[in-house]
Enzyme design. Structure first.
Site: not given
Lengths: 147, 147
Positions: B7, B43, B60, B84, B134
């Site tokens: 994502h 989210e 996201q 991110h 991530e």
């Protein structure tokens, strides 16, 4: 219709060092490199995965080749990091036109040449909740699915 | 091994308005919503495409629910934008361990709970050319595998 995350564009100061970081850390390999004189960048495309629309998702590492390029100016303000995101479509002209009619500013009157002979345009980040957003139509399926 | 772009995490001030923007502009639909109290965010996951490792790629959208959450502080400094990027793996523990051994700072001692009961960790952006990165292992990585 936008059918995939085509790439994440990441601006860097030193393309070789950044390519080396992604290779060493994750094992990601360079799929393609080129200089885009119009955009004022040289770039490396790292292919991460195939997508269910027959395309693929890449990281696009970008180093400016001119001080007056938009990526050079962006790096000056932000430092290294995610510069833009790109969605893939079979018809960038139709999608850009439909999006423009919704009141989102499309930065080019006509799509221009992007990585691997794709056709691209950008949407104004202020109209996209802060995200510089690119729309991409690949040159041909083979350009994104074969080495 | 990292096998997909899982994502792109986008921080926003108002989740409903941002979800509405992505729906109106591109037709992207909400696949999942949740509040992650530990991360201090609520989210919405928008599924963009399937990936050839049997997973999928999402946007996201993240809105802070606490002023002291890292996303709230990030928004204060940067405004809305890409917060991110996340790569999917079948084994976040093994990948995080191997990456730590290469000298990249991994932010959690052990993976924590992410979206949709995934297990996640983060790499320090200063060790990743400015990109907060991530690593994600989905709750059921092979549940949708069809290749």
């Amino acid at each position: 219709m936008l059918t995939r995350i085509d790439h994440i564009g990441i601006a860097c100061f030193d393309l070789e060092r950044t390519v080396d970081f992604y290779a060493r850390t994750y094992g990601f390999e360079v799929f393609h490199t080129e200089v885009n004189e119009e955009q004022g960048v040289r770039e490396a495309m790292l292919r991460i995965n195939g997508t269910d629309d027959g395309g693929a998702s890449y990281l696009q590492l970008l180093e400016p080749v001119r001080e007056d390029s938009t990526v050079a100016k962006w790096l000056e303000r932000h430092g290294e990091g995610v510069h833009h995101i790109a969605f893939g479509t079979e018809d960038v002209d139709a999608d850009a036109g439909a999006i423009r009619e919704k009141g989102v500013r499309v930065l080019y009157d006509e799509p221009r040449r992007g990585s691997m002979d794709s056709r691209i345009t950008f949407l104004h980040p202020k109209d996209c909740h802060g995200v510089l957003t690119e729309l991409v139509t690949s040159a041909a399926p083979s350009a994104t699915t074969d080495h």
